[in-house]
Design a protein around this motif. Structure first.
Motif, PDB file in Angstrom:
ATOM      1  N   LEU A   1       0.833  -1.207   0.000  1.00 39.86           N
ATOM      2  CA  LEU A   1       0.000   0.000   0.000  1.00 39.86           C
ATOM      3  C   LEU A   1       0.868   1.258   0.000  1.00 39.86           C
ATOM      4  N   LEU A   2       1.787   1.289   0.971  1.00 38.35           N
ATOM      5  CA  LEU A   2       2.654   2.451   1.109  1.00 38.35           C
ATOM      6  C   LEU A   2       3.558   2.582  -0.124  1.00 38.35           C
ATOM      7  N   GLY A   3       4.031   1.438  -0.625  1.00 32.73           N
ATOM      8  CA  GLY A   3       4.924   1.433  -1.786  1.00 32.73           C
ATOM      9  C   GLY A   3       4.230   1.979  -3.027  1.00 32.73           C
ATOM     10  N   THR A   4       2.953   1.619  -3.221  1.00 31.41           N
ATOM     11  CA  THR A   4       2.200   2.134  -4.366  1.00 31.41           C
ATOM     12  C   THR A   4       2.084   3.651  -4.275  1.00 31.41           C
ATOM     13  N   LEU A   5       1.748   4.097  -3.077  1.00 29.65           N
ATOM     14  CA  LEU A   5       1.600   5.537  -2.857  1.00 29.65           C
ATOM     15  C   LEU A   5       2.919   6.256  -3.164  1.00 29.65           C
ATOM     16  N   LEU A   6       4.012   5.723  -2.634  1.00 31.11           N
ATOM     17  CA  LEU A   6       5.328   6.341  -2.859  1.00 31.11           C
ATOM     18  C   LEU A   6       5.677   6.343  -4.348  1.00 31.11           C
ATOM     19  N   ALA A   7       5.347   5.241  -5.027  1.00 32.97           N
ATOM     20  CA  ALA A   7       5.658   5.158  -6.464  1.00 32.97           C
ATOM     21  C   ALA A   7       4.895   6.239  -7.226  1.00 32.97           C
ATOM     22  N   LEU A   8       3.615   6.430  -6.868  1.00 34.54           N
ATOM     23  CA  LEU A   8       2.822   7.459  -7.553  1.00 34.54           C
ATOM     24  C   LEU A   8       3.392   8.848  -7.254  1.00 34.54           C
ATOM     25  N   PHE A   9       3.824   9.066  -6.017  1.00 35.71           N
ATOM     26  CA  PHE A   9       4.479  10.333  -5.680  1.00 35.71           C
ATOM     27  C   PHE A   9       5.673  10.554  -6.599  1.00 35.71           C
ATOM     28  N   LYS A  10       6.486   9.499  -6.753  1.00 36.07           N
ATOM     29  CA  LYS A  10       7.723   9.647  -7.531  1.00 36.07           C
ATOM     30  C   LYS A  10       7.428   9.936  -8.990  1.00 36.07           C
ATOM     31  N   ILE A  11       6.370   9.342  -9.499  1.00 40.39           N
ATOM     32  CA  ILE A  11       6.108   9.476 -10.934  1.00 40.39           C
ATOM     33  C   ILE A  11       5.380  10.770 -11.255  1.00 40.39           C
ATOM     34  N   SER A  12       4.346  11.081 -10.465  1.00 44.40           N
ATOM     35  CA  SER A  12       3.541  12.234 -10.872  1.00 44.40           C
ATOM     36  C   SER A  12       3.151  13.119  -9.702  1.00 44.40           C
ATOM     37  N   GLY A  13       3.841  12.987  -8.595  1.00 38.46           N
ATOM     38  CA  GLY A  13       3.498  13.817  -7.446  1.00 38.46           C
ATOM     39  C   GLY A  13       4.048  15.221  -7.583  1.00 38.46           C
ATOM     40  N   PRO A  14       3.480  16.180  -6.808  1.00 39.06           N
ATOM     41  CA  PRO A  14       4.084  17.513  -6.744  1.00 39.06           C
ATOM     42  C   PRO A  14       5.464  17.417  -6.088  1.00 39.06           C
ATOM     43  N   VAL A  15       6.289  18.421  -6.325  1.00 38.61           N
ATOM     44  CA  VAL A  15       7.702  18.353  -5.943  1.00 38.61           C
ATOM     45  C   VAL A  15       7.947  17.944  -4.478  1.00 38.61           C
ATOM     46  N   PRO A  16       7.235  18.531  -3.491  1.00 42.07           N
ATOM     47  CA  PRO A  16       7.537  18.144  -2.106  1.00 42.07           C
ATOM     48  C   PRO A  16       7.299  16.650  -1.852  1.00 42.07           C
ATOM     49  N   LEU A  17       6.192  16.130  -2.389  1.00 41.33           N
ATOM     50  CA  LEU A  17       5.894  14.714  -2.192  1.00 41.33           C
ATOM     51  C   LEU A  17       6.915  13.835  -2.896  1.00 41.33           C
ATOM     52  N   ARG A  18       7.324  14.271  -4.091  1.00 36.75           N
ATOM     53  CA  ARG A  18       8.318  13.510  -4.831  1.00 36.75           C
ATOM     54  C   ARG A  18       9.630  13.465  -4.039  1.00 36.75           C
ATOM     55  N   ALA A  19      10.017  14.626  -3.501  1.00 33.70           N
ATOM     56  CA  ALA A  19      11.249  14.691  -2.720  1.00 33.70           C
ATOM     57  C   ALA A  19      11.146  13.787  -1.497  1.00 33.70           C
ATOM     58  N   PHE A  20       9.990  13.825  -0.846  1.00 32.97           N
ATOM     59  CA  PHE A  20       9.789  12.966   0.318  1.00 32.97           C
ATOM     60  C   PHE A  20       9.951  11.494  -0.063  1.00 32.97           C
ATOM     61  N   ALA A  21       9.309  11.098  -1.149  1.00 39.67           N
ATOM     62  CA  ALA A  21       9.343   9.689  -1.553  1.00 39.67           C
ATOM     63  C   ALA A  21      10.760   9.248  -1.885  1.00 39.67           C
ATOM     64  N   ILE A  22      11.504  10.129  -2.537  1.00 40.66           N
ATOM     65  CA  ILE A  22      12.884   9.787  -2.899  1.00 40.66           C
ATOM     66  C   ILE A  22      13.749   9.668  -1.646  1.00 40.66           C
ATOM     67  N   ALA A  23      13.595  10.634  -0.716  1.00 43.18           N
ATOM     68  CA  ALA A  23      14.375  10.596   0.526  1.00 43.18           C
ATOM     69  C   ALA A  23      14.016   9.350   1.332  1.00 43.18           C
ATOM     70  N   TYR A  24      12.731   9.070   1.421  1.00 37.77           N
ATOM     71  CA  TYR A  24      12.258   7.896   2.157  1.00 37.77           C
ATOM     72  C   TYR A  24      12.931   6.629   1.633  1.00 37.77           C
TER      73      TYR A  24
END
Ligand code: ADP
Ligand code: MG
Lengths: 240, 221
Positions: free
Chosen positions: B35-58
């Motif tokens: 569940l969490l992994g899917t969410l993080l993947a979507l952040f990385k692919i099409s999330g706004p910059v802060p969420l993308r940065a969070f997912a990458i750092a995570y």
């Protein structure tokens, strides 16, 4: 139908389209030709906003695509696009490829979408392939399905980006024949092509692009027999 | 060599129970991870910059530090910092869930990005809305890339799950140690659970192969 004014498209520092202006009347068939890398695909892709124009105006059926609050999806529904490499949905059958968008986007019922799909398959000569998956089709068949898929959205305008360039030579004709039929039926078409025979025979007008500039445009008979610019002359000498 | 399995016989049911304990926590951890992994993947692919940065750092943090450290941190740091006495089970699913989320998000991201860009363009050109495109066009194709890699992750997780024995969670591994201590013979119980782990992994491998063959078959149709 299409009105383009001062269209500029840059990728980073690279200016690929340097101020293109032209218009296309309803029912007109326009062939876009020019050397590889001259910006033909980019021009076509700007027309349905697969590329975001850097500057300039594009209006299609009176809709301003370049304004801030343009409804891009609504515009795209009226513009069919056929790609060099087909891009059929591989996990759907031919019928699925033809019915998905009309059902999802236009709200067609299943029966209505399938009836329309069968009609279109007959039109492109592939009635027997409704249940087939794309991977089992030849290139020519794939491209005819791709044309039918675009037509299923009942577009007012069709864009073709080198629709026969990825095909084995013996399959080029079957695709061009479908396109000729479509032209005869009154569809407005913009066709990027290397098929000079097709351009000469079917197009109402030829646009010659070189290095992002619309160098010359005109009726195919005059353009091909007596090009006005030396660049067009050079190009035609190479390809004809 | 003096192997003697007869002494172990009365302990066998106790150790077999560990299968269920291990599988239960692997399953819950995997669910959280997915569940969490899917969410993080979507952040990385099409999330706004802060969420993308969070997912990458995570992803970077959880893949860049030892799993056993993450487990210890959660087990020991949570009570010390918050006063909440976290159970071994909760620590285990938290650590393994959060950790596998990082790996699964990469698997999903790579699977989605491996889908031909032309598919997105074809869908856009037809005016198909983003969510429908993702759900009906892109994800079904990405699934074929994702599933085999995901199966590997399940296998890794099953084996690595033995780490939770270090915080006293009574999984297969821990049970082998308990039995070993009470009969003063470590070797036999360890061999026994080793065999069980191997069988579990073989079963998962076979399931994975089966799925892969299915997917291949559906490519040719
Ligand atoms: N997405 C892109 N990013 C950067 N450069 C691009 C991109 N798409 C096209 N170009 C460049 O724009 C120029 C024109 O490309 P294109 O429109 O595909 O030409 P044509 O279709 O006439 O061969 C080329 O130099 C190409 O490398
Ligand atoms: Mg091109």
């Amino acid at each position: 139908m299409i009105y383009v004014d001062g269209l500029v498209k840059s990728f980073g520092n690279l200016e690929v389209l340097k101020g293109i202006s032209t218009d296309v009347k309803p029912g007109e068939v326009v062939a876009v030709i020019g050397p590889s890398g001259s910006g033909k695909s980019t021009f076509l892709r700007c027309l349905n906003l697969l590329e975001q124009p850097t500057r300039g105006t594009i209006r299609i059926s009176g809709r301003d695509l370049t304004s801030k609050n343009a409804d891009i999806r609504a515009a795209r529904q009226e513009i069919g696009m056929v790609f060099q490499h087909f891009h059929l949905f591989p996990h759907l059958t031919v019928l699925g490829n033809l019915t998905y968008a009309p059902m999802k986007v236009k709200g067609f019922g299943k029966a209505q979408a399938e009836e329309q799909a069968q009609k279109l398959l007959r039109r492109v000569g592939l009635s027997d392939k409704a249940g087939a998956y794309p991977s089992s089709l030849s290139g020519g068949q794939k491209q005819r399905v791709a044309i039918a898929r675009a037509l299923a959205m009942e577009p007012r305008l069709m864009l073709f980006d080198e629709p026969t360039s990825a095909l084995d030579p013996e399959m080029v004709k079957e695709v061009l024949d479908v396109m000729k039929d479509l032209a005869k039926s009154g569809m407005t078409m913009v066709v990027v092509t290397h098929e000079m025979g097709f351009a000469r025979e079917v197009a109402d007008r030829v646009l010659f692009l070189d290095q992002g500039v619309l160098i010359e445009e005109g009726r195919p008979d005059t353009f091909f027999s007596a090009p006005k610019t030396s660049r067009a002359k050079d190009f035609l000498e190479k390809v004809l | 060599m003096n192997l003697d399995f007869s002494q172990m016989t009365p302990y066998i049911p106790y150790m077999l129970e560990g299968i269920w304990v291990t599988l239960k926590f692997v399953f819950v951890a995997l669910l959280i991870g997915a569940l969490l992994g899917t969410l993080l993947a979507l952040f990385k692919i099409s999330g706004p910059v802060p969420l993308r940065a969070f997912a990458i750092a995570y992803t970077s943090v959880f893949r860049g530090t030892p799993l056993i450290l993450q487990l210890m941190l959660i087990y020991f740091a949570v009570p010390q910092l918050t006063g909440y006495d976290i159970t071994p089970f909760l620590s285990a699913i938290a650590a393994f869930g959060l950790n596998s989320a990082a790996y699964i998000s990469e698997i999903i991201r790579a699977g989605i990005q491996a889908v031909d860009k032309g598919q997105v363009e074809a869908a856009q050109a037809l005016g198909i809305p983003y969510r429908a495109m993702m759900k009906d066009i892109i994800l079904p194709q990405a699934f074929k890339n994702i599933l085999p890699a995901l199966m590997n992750e399940v296998i890794t997780l099953t084996k690595e799950s033995a780490l939770v024995s270090t915080i006293g969670y009574l999984d297969l591994m821990r049970r082998a140690q308990v039995v070993g201590a009470s009969m003063y013979r470590q070797f036999e119980p360890l061999l026994f659970v080793g065999l069980i782990y191997w069988i579990l992994v073989m079963i998962l491998t076979l399931i994975g192969r089966r799925i892969e063959r299915r997917l291949k078959a559906s490519d040719i149709r």
